[in-house]
Design a protein around this motif. Structure first.
Motif, PDB file in Angstrom:
ATOM      1  N   ASP A   1       0.926  -1.181   0.176  1.00 32.81           N
ATOM      2  CA  ASP A   1      -0.013   0.091  -0.170  1.00 32.81           C
ATOM      3  C   ASP A   1       0.872   1.234  -0.124  1.00 32.81           C
ATOM      4  N   ALA A   2       0.555   2.227  -0.869  1.00 35.48           N
ATOM      5  CA  ALA A   2       1.179   3.376  -0.813  1.00 35.48           C
ATOM      6  C   ALA A   2       2.730   3.413  -1.143  1.00 35.48           C
ATOM      7  N   GLY A   3       3.258   2.435  -1.758  1.00 37.61           N
ATOM      8  CA  GLY A   3       4.754   2.165  -1.951  1.00 37.61           C
ATOM      9  C   GLY A   3       5.430   1.408  -0.864  1.00 37.61           C
ATOM     10  N   VAL A   4       4.813   0.988   0.270  1.00 40.60           N
ATOM     11  CA  VAL A   4       5.500   0.015   1.153  1.00 40.60           C
ATOM     12  C   VAL A   4       4.822  -1.103   1.206  1.00 40.60           C
ATOM     13  N   LEU A   5       5.675  -2.405   1.244  1.00 44.16           N
ATOM     14  CA  LEU A   5       5.483  -3.630   1.357  1.00 44.16           C
ATOM     15  C   LEU A   5       5.580  -4.059   2.804  1.00 44.16           C
ATOM     16  N   THR A   6       4.365  -4.425   3.316  1.00 42.43           N
ATOM     17  CA  THR A   6       4.392  -4.907   4.633  1.00 42.43           C
ATOM     18  C   THR A   6       4.262  -6.532   4.645  1.00 42.43           C
TER      19      THR A   6
END
Length: 138
Positions: free
Chosen positions: A107-112
């Motif tokens: 989401d929004a350029g962040v991989l969690t």
């Protein structure tokens, strides 16, 4: 006006910026809470369909491709530091982690990425026997 010289400027110019893209690392945060490890990777500019996550033999690998944008017509680039191409990062997972139950969200350029700790590896309360024992006579 004094100009500070960048010792790598000529090399970068000669190599066409290739040396700037080598060694690019994905920034990562990692923490543990309530029996789960959470890893967060910054992948700004990478579309979700160009992000790949694999786990094999205890090694988690994140690969992301940031495609080169078309150059605007008639521009004079002053700085071009945003890396393009395919980049990857690997994280070795310890035996305590349940590599079979990895989950991920982008989401929004962040991989969690979340990885639970194996139940048998989590701290367990041990009951202490408080009954008195009689001495053994020999």
């Amino acid at each position: 006006m004094t100009r500070l010289l960048d010792p790598f400027e000529e090399i970068d110019r000669f190599l066409g910026n290739a040396s700037r893209n080598q060694g690019v690392r994905m920034p990562m945060d990692a923490y543990e809470k309530d029996g789960t490890y959470t890893l967060k990777f910054d992948l700004a500019g990478a579309d979700a369909e160009h992000v790949d996550l694999t786990v094999e033999h205890g090694l988690l690998t994140v690969t992301a491709e940031r495609r080169h944008e078309a150059d605007p017509a008639d521009v004079n680039w002053l700085i071009r530091e945003r890396p393009t191409g395919t980049h990857s990062r690997q994280v070795r997972l310890g035996d305590r982690l349940d590599a079979g139950n990895v989950s991920a969200n982008y989401d929004a350029g962040v991989l969690t990425v979340t990885i639970p700790i194996r139940p048998e590896s989590q701290p367990q309360k041990v009951q202490i026997d408080t009954r008195s024992r009689e001495a053994i006579d020999a």
